[in-house]
Design an enzyme around this catalytic site. Sequence first.
Site, PDB file in Angstrom:
ATOM      1  N   ASP A  66       0.829  -1.213   0.000  1.00 26.47           N
ATOM      2  CA  ASP A  66       0.000   0.000   0.000  1.00 26.47           C
ATOM      3  C   ASP A  66       0.864   1.266   0.000  1.00 26.47           C
ATOM      4  O   ASP A  66       2.081   1.208   0.295  1.00 26.47           O
ATOM      5  CB  ASP A  66      -0.888  -0.034   1.259  1.00 26.47           C
ATOM      6  CG  ASP A  66      -2.255   0.599   1.040  1.00 26.47           C
ATOM      7  OD1 ASP A  66      -2.381   1.413   0.114  1.00 26.47           O
ATOM      8  OD2 ASP A  66      -3.178   0.284   1.809  1.00 26.47           O
ATOM      9  N   ASP A  71     -10.730   1.780  -3.977  1.00 28.53           N
ATOM     10  CA  ASP A  71     -11.305   1.436  -2.675  1.00 28.53           C
ATOM     11  C   ASP A  71     -12.818   1.379  -2.763  1.00 28.53           C
ATOM     12  O   ASP A  71     -13.478   1.094  -1.771  1.00 28.53           O
ATOM     13  CB  ASP A  71     -10.902   2.480  -1.622  1.00 28.53           C
ATOM     14  CG  ASP A  71      -9.609   2.091  -0.916  1.00 28.53           C
ATOM     15  OD1 ASP A  71      -9.107   0.978  -1.147  1.00 28.53           O
ATOM     16  OD2 ASP A  71      -9.100   2.907  -0.119  1.00 28.53           O
TER      17      ASP A  71
HETATM   18  C1  DGJ Z   1      -5.990   1.666   1.867  1.00 30.08           C
HETATM   19  C2  DGJ Z   1      -6.361   0.509   0.975  1.00 30.08           C
HETATM   20  O1  DGJ Z   1      -6.813   0.962  -0.231  1.00 30.08           O
HETATM   21  C3  DGJ Z   1      -7.390  -0.350   1.695  1.00 30.08           C
HETATM   22  O2  DGJ Z   1      -7.792  -1.395   0.858  1.00 30.08           O
HETATM   23  C4  DGJ Z   1      -6.784  -0.878   2.960  1.00 30.08           C
HETATM   24  O3  DGJ Z   1      -5.723  -1.742   2.669  1.00 30.08           O
HETATM   25  C5  DGJ Z   1      -6.308   0.271   3.821  1.00 30.08           C
HETATM   26  N1  DGJ Z   1      -5.439   1.153   3.099  1.00 30.08           N
HETATM   27  C6  DGJ Z   1      -5.593  -0.212   5.040  1.00 30.08           C
HETATM   28  O4  DGJ Z   1      -5.115   0.808   5.805  1.00 30.08           O
END
Ligand code: DGJ
Length: 733
Positions: free
Chosen positions: A480, A537
């Site tokens: 991430d 997301d």
């Molecule tokens: C942002 C990501 O896009 C989510 O899917 C998740 O992994 C969160 N971070 C976790 O903090």
Amino acid sequence: MDLLLNSENADILPAGAKAPPAGCDVRTWRLDDGGRQTMVLSASEDHLPQVVYWGAALPLDEDLVMLHAAHKLDVTGGMLDENPDLSLCPEAARTFPGQPGLILRDGDGTPLFPKFSFVSDTQTVSQTGSQTGGALTLRYGDETNGLILSFLFATDASTHIITAKTRLEAMRPVHLHWLAAPVLPAPQQSEEMIDFAGRWTGEFQLNRTPWSPGMRVRENRTGRTGHEHFPGLMIPCSGCTNTRGEAYGLHYGWSGGHQMIAEELPDGRRQVQFGHATGMEARVDTTFETATLYVTYSGTGLNGCAVSFQRHLRDRIVTWPDIVTWPDKERLRPVHYNCWEAVYFDHTLPVLKDIATRAADLGAERFVLDDGWFGQRDDDTRSLSDWEVDLRKYPDGLGPLIEHVHSLAMTFGIWFEPEMINPDSDTHRAHPEWALGAEDQTLGRQQKTLNMGLPEVRDFIYDRMAAILAAYPIDYIKWDHNRVLPMPDAEQTRGSYELLDRMRANFPHVEIESCASGGGRIDFGILKRTQRVWLSDSNDALERLRIQHDAALFLPMAVTGSHVGPRRCHTTGRVFDISFRAWVAAQRHMGFEMDPRELDHREVAILRDVTSWWKLNRSWMLGADILRLDSADKSVIAEQQITRDGDRFVVFAGKAATSDQIAPRPLRLTALDRAARYRITLVNRDTAPALSRGMPALKDGPVEVSGAWLMHHGLTLPWNFPDTMWVLEGKRL
Ligand code: DGJ
């Protein structure tokens, strides 16, 4: 060239610099990709070359010197006596009337205005099966300023992508402000360009801008690819649609932020430049290189470009993990379960085990433990960079959870956010100097970025991550990157790439997913090192339908993650039926992200069914092309995924809103054999609502029709509610 060859820095200079051939004042080169497109470059005397033709394949005996002459523009009042070339790197010193391809200063800050002359060229032709590709390297020198400029091209006869890069070498350290990848002309038979905007949970928004005199500049100074700035451009020629007409596609494969300039000059010519965001090279240096620019010409609409990008990414760029440990190749794309939207930071072993059991029962084959397993990570305010298992939540480490997951025949993946650090972390307390940017900078999600240019930082993160990977049987990382950088910095991107490369080299069986608050780091540079992207997301099926449709201009199914989210979507508050949520996820690399404990019997049954359908079809869908259909009904977002030989396809027709007209308009298919017959089956015809009162043939059973009819009339679908998906399978008879 004598001075160059005798200079102190002779090591960067070519040994075999050639004088222009006697009696010849034009140099020409051509790039062919095995029959679809030709690019012709030519140069007067020793000048930099310009692309004098780029488009549909030209006959092999085309007279290129004649093309050079025929390409020349007339001159009238108010113009210079000759038009400066729109070269691969337009030069201010040759009075180019637009953006130059190179802006630099000497080590002491003095602006330089280089003027390059021919040094050498190398062309090779390669054979892949029956198809011919090739590579071309052109080197030019500026004696006065001690510079060498190289252009590197390669064509791919299978994917029809041309790759292009520019390299600058200097005999003494210089400051680089702007270096464009080889500059290309844009067609004048085009009314608009399409570039990409977006936001968190709203990635890949198509931005249509009419061509007009002057520049359209897209500059991304966020230091990462970003939701807002996917580095791509489509240029449809007049009348082009998804399935018809001519189009040009460009993508800059770099994850640190780019600049794009699309400029119409006063004389009508148009140029496109792509490079790193300006001023990203913070230090004086002697060698600079752009990222790779991927370009293609299509005579089959935007889909021609999309298929080239999809294939090139899947077949040439992504390095698939070493899968010898997998039971079978089908599982190269296991059905995914990610626990983020089920538990967030609230990790407890019994709950996670229960969720894993239910996910496996639905058909999941991989379980990914998201954020919250390390340090003291109870929320998003702390612990990033403290990559050690939180023994409060996992007193016996991750072993018990992983063993449980494995006992369910699922593999195990884990979340990291390697480039980030919370001020509230043990690592930051020990090494505040490792953070990038000013101490009083504005934080993003309560976090700073680590300075990835520092080898000790990369070593530290590598060691922590490697310790987890060595301690547990883990074969997947969700990587991430949840904030923008305090300033654009190419060193940062190179540092991230280096860490990823090291991780891949030492853990070749571990697959990596690129995530940055969803789709904030998607580009061919990161995808050289990763195998999947978390596109967004947004698990809102309606939004996802649109996002993945537009992302398919570049991304194949094999790399695009798509999950069935919670019944009430966490980012929009909307509620969609499980059937719609499941089919939207089944369009790409399918996964689940809801808490399976919320599913009722009906939802479980439907999700199991769609997942089984996906498993049955994934092996051919993995290698298929995604073709966006031209829907006559603007409320329908439809695509056709078709095998390379065209024998088999699936059509997903998503109904994104109610229609203006009362009955569905026929949906035309594409890229079929006109003379062949196809059997078309409406896979989910049993789900037609009671309000669909008639009996179009597809509702009754399969239809057998010609490719010509499918492409020119189109399929008449049953009436349906909004937020639903019709799924049709097609087979050539
Ligand atoms: C942002 C990501 O896009 C989510 O899917 C998740 O992994 C969160 N971070 C976790 O903090």
